[in-house]
Design an enzyme around this catalytic site. Sequence first.
Site, PDB file in Angstrom:
ATOM      1  N   ASP A  31       0.878  -1.172   0.000  1.00 53.96           N
ATOM      2  CA  ASP A  31       0.000   0.000   0.000  1.00 53.96           C
ATOM      3  C   ASP A  31       0.916   1.223   0.000  1.00 53.96           C
ATOM      4  O   ASP A  31       2.041   1.160   0.518  1.00 53.96           O
ATOM      5  CB  ASP A  31      -0.897   0.008   1.256  1.00 53.96           C
ATOM      6  CG  ASP A  31      -2.039   1.016   1.154  1.00 53.96           C
ATOM      7  OD1 ASP A  31      -3.204   0.574   1.098  1.00 53.96           O
ATOM      8  OD2 ASP A  31      -1.769   2.245   1.122  1.00 53.96           O
ATOM      9  N   ARG A 123     -21.880  -4.805   1.090  1.00 47.78           N
ATOM     10  CA  ARG A 123     -21.890  -4.548   2.544  1.00 47.78           C
ATOM     11  C   ARG A 123     -20.778  -3.559   2.919  1.00 47.78           C
ATOM     12  O   ARG A 123     -20.307  -2.844   2.046  1.00 47.78           O
ATOM     13  CB  ARG A 123     -21.854  -5.851   3.356  1.00 47.78           C
ATOM     14  CG  ARG A 123     -23.021  -6.790   2.957  1.00 47.78           C
ATOM     15  CD  ARG A 123     -23.055  -8.125   3.665  1.00 47.78           C
ATOM     16  NE  ARG A 123     -24.149  -8.926   3.124  1.00 47.78           N
ATOM     17  CZ  ARG A 123     -24.186 -10.245   3.112  1.00 47.78           C
ATOM     18  NH1 ARG A 123     -23.204 -10.953   3.625  1.00 47.78           N
ATOM     19  NH2 ARG A 123     -25.225 -10.877   2.583  1.00 47.78           N
ATOM     20  N   LYS A 171     -22.713  -5.385  -9.127  1.00 48.68           N
ATOM     21  CA  LYS A 171     -22.381  -4.413  -8.064  1.00 48.68           C
ATOM     22  C   LYS A 171     -22.878  -3.009  -8.455  1.00 48.68           C
ATOM     23  O   LYS A 171     -23.442  -2.284  -7.644  1.00 48.68           O
ATOM     24  CB  LYS A 171     -20.864  -4.423  -7.855  1.00 48.68           C
ATOM     25  CG  LYS A 171     -20.294  -3.315  -7.015  1.00 48.68           C
ATOM     26  CD  LYS A 171     -20.471  -3.543  -5.537  1.00 48.68           C
ATOM     27  CE  LYS A 171     -19.964  -2.332  -4.756  1.00 48.68           C
ATOM     28  NZ  LYS A 171     -20.327  -2.378  -3.360  1.00 48.68           N
TER      29      LYS A 171
HETATM   30  P1  NAD Z   1      -9.727   3.400   1.160  1.00 48.69           P
HETATM   31  O1  NAD Z   1      -9.549   4.739   0.531  1.00 48.69           O
HETATM   32  O2  NAD Z   1      -9.962   3.287   2.638  1.00 48.69           O
HETATM   33  O3  NAD Z   1      -8.473   2.474   0.812  1.00 48.69           O
HETATM   34  C1  NAD Z   1      -7.763   2.504  -0.401  1.00 48.69           C
HETATM   35  C2  NAD Z   1      -6.338   2.109  -0.099  1.00 48.69           C
HETATM   36  O4  NAD Z   1      -5.633   2.021  -1.356  1.00 48.69           O
HETATM   37  C3  NAD Z   1      -5.595   3.137   0.750  1.00 48.69           C
HETATM   38  O5  NAD Z   1      -4.980   2.486   1.839  1.00 48.69           O
HETATM   39  C4  NAD Z   1      -4.572   3.739  -0.222  1.00 48.69           C
HETATM   40  O6  NAD Z   1      -3.370   4.145   0.400  1.00 48.69           O
HETATM   41  C5  NAD Z   1      -4.351   2.583  -1.165  1.00 48.69           C
HETATM   42  N1  NAD Z   1      -3.819   2.967  -2.467  1.00 48.69           N
HETATM   43  C6  NAD Z   1      -4.243   3.956  -3.289  1.00 48.69           C
HETATM   44  N2  NAD Z   1      -3.510   3.976  -4.420  1.00 48.69           N
HETATM   45  C7  NAD Z   1      -2.622   2.952  -4.314  1.00 48.69           C
HETATM   46  C8  NAD Z   1      -1.598   2.448  -5.181  1.00 48.69           C
HETATM   47  N3  NAD Z   1      -1.379   2.997  -6.389  1.00 48.69           N
HETATM   48  N4  NAD Z   1      -0.886   1.395  -4.769  1.00 48.69           N
HETATM   49  C9  NAD Z   1      -1.126   0.821  -3.546  1.00 48.69           C
HETATM   50  N5  NAD Z   1      -2.073   1.268  -2.681  1.00 48.69           N
HETATM   51  C10 NAD Z   1      -2.804   2.311  -3.073  1.00 48.69           C
HETATM   52  O7  NAD Z   1     -10.946   2.687   0.367  1.00 48.69           O
HETATM   53  P2  NAD Z   1     -11.858   1.457   0.823  1.00 48.69           P
HETATM   54  O8  NAD Z   1     -13.047   1.955   1.588  1.00 48.69           O
HETATM   55  O9  NAD Z   1     -11.001   0.404   1.423  1.00 48.69           O
HETATM   56  O10 NAD Z   1     -12.423   1.002  -0.600  1.00 48.69           O
HETATM   57  C11 NAD Z   1     -11.641   0.239  -1.492  1.00 48.69           C
HETATM   58  C12 NAD Z   1     -12.537  -0.191  -2.616  1.00 48.69           C
HETATM   59  O11 NAD Z   1     -13.643  -0.932  -2.097  1.00 48.69           O
HETATM   60  C13 NAD Z   1     -13.132   0.978  -3.413  1.00 48.69           C
HETATM   61  O12 NAD Z   1     -13.149   0.649  -4.775  1.00 48.69           O
HETATM   62  C14 NAD Z   1     -14.539   1.097  -2.821  1.00 48.69           C
HETATM   63  O13 NAD Z   1     -15.453   1.682  -3.735  1.00 48.69           O
HETATM   64  C15 NAD Z   1     -14.858  -0.367  -2.542  1.00 48.69           C
HETATM   65  N6  NAD Z   1     -15.868  -0.609  -1.499  1.00 48.69           N
HETATM   66  C16 NAD Z   1     -15.874   0.117  -0.350  1.00 48.69           C
HETATM   67  C17 NAD Z   1     -16.847  -0.179   0.623  1.00 48.69           C
HETATM   68  C18 NAD Z   1     -16.884   0.594   1.925  1.00 48.69           C
HETATM   69  O14 NAD Z   1     -17.850   0.446   2.680  1.00 48.69           O
HETATM   70  N7  NAD Z   1     -15.853   1.381   2.254  1.00 48.69           N
HETATM   71  C19 NAD Z   1     -17.786  -1.194   0.431  1.00 48.69           C
HETATM   72  C20 NAD Z   1     -17.720  -1.945  -0.755  1.00 48.69           C
HETATM   73  C21 NAD Z   1     -16.764  -1.645  -1.706  1.00 48.69           C
END
Ligand code: NAD
EC number: 1.1.1.373
Length: 296
Positions: A31, A123, A171
């Site tokens: 990350d 979820r 989705k």
């Molecule tokens: P987040 O922003 O909390 O996490 C994203 C992570 O990716 C961060 O830790 C960031 O540092 C890392 N990152 C970004 N660019 C990067 C790169 N080039 N290389 C390595 N790491 C990198 O987001 P999240 O809430 O964990 O969501 C992730 C995915 O899941 C998204 O696509 C979101 O739409 C989807 N999602 C989220 C939820 C929710 O409830 N939060 C639910 C379902 C799906």
Amino acid sequence: MSSVAFIGLGQMGAPMARNFLKQGHRLAVFDLNAEAVDALVQVGATASKNAAEAAQDAEFVITMLPNGDLVRETLLGENGVSQTLCKSALIIDMSTIHPLQTDHLIADLASRGFSMMDVPVGRTSDHAIAGTLLLLAGGTPQQVERARPLLMAMGSELIEAGGPGMGIRVKLINNYMSIALNALSAEAAVLCEALGLSFEVAMQVMSGTPAGKGHFTTSWPNKVLKGDLTPAFMIDLAHKDLGIALDVANQLHVPMPLGAASREVYNQARAAGRGRQDWSAILEQVRNSAGINHKN
Ligand code: NAD
């Protein structure tokens, strides 16, 4: 036990990766956020300096990133997964991204000899922590069966969406419905408040009707989806009732932009001669507006 590379340790990815470790898989993580990596190393993961390093001994690569451009860069860019990954490995993108980006990625990786499937999740982060996510698996039957034991470390329910790219499509539809419905529900709730009606009473009523349960599972299955448009509840009457609600809301200064737009769809249906058809015929009306021919 499998060797897994996990890229993207955010609100969702970090607890998902932790659940792999609990099952005894070997886990390499990457990350951009060093703190997120450190937290996983504390519980047994191996840190990597980039996505390519994380992928070099992996049987499975999982991406859980904010958007499609980042997924593409992580998989195909400089220091990306495709630089080191063994061709027999399986890439699983679990991020929510644009379906056309998923299609391009699957095709571009396939042309380089790599296998990728899409498994976005339903979820929230609470379910990610509990390991009870809804897994929407897009992939060939072989890909789904290969990934299933691994995926079940993160979720409690897996739905086979119907082939590569279909996980992200279902989705998208689910999110479209629930996100738009959130705004429509807020309009109804504010009208409820403006009318002095208790939420509890409204919820009690709506929990048993299409208002609360949605139309896919209530008013459509035995009518429009069976090709039966004889009215159980007529479009003309639905249009009248929607008009009354909008009129009341206007008098109480409650804005109802989504309700007003919906009334225009009923208006179109009436103009198309559907006034005496069942209200589920709205599906046929919208199909017609989209130029999609259907048998009814
Ligand atoms: P987040 O922003 O909390 O996490 C994203 C992570 O990716 C961060 O830790 C960031 O540092 C890392 N990152 C970004 N660019 C990067 C790169 N080039 N290389 C390595 N790491 C990198 O987001 P999240 O809430 O964990 O969501 C992730 C995915 O899941 C998204 O696509 C979101 O739409 C989807 N999602 C989220 C939820 C929710 O409830 N939060 C639910 C379902 C799906």
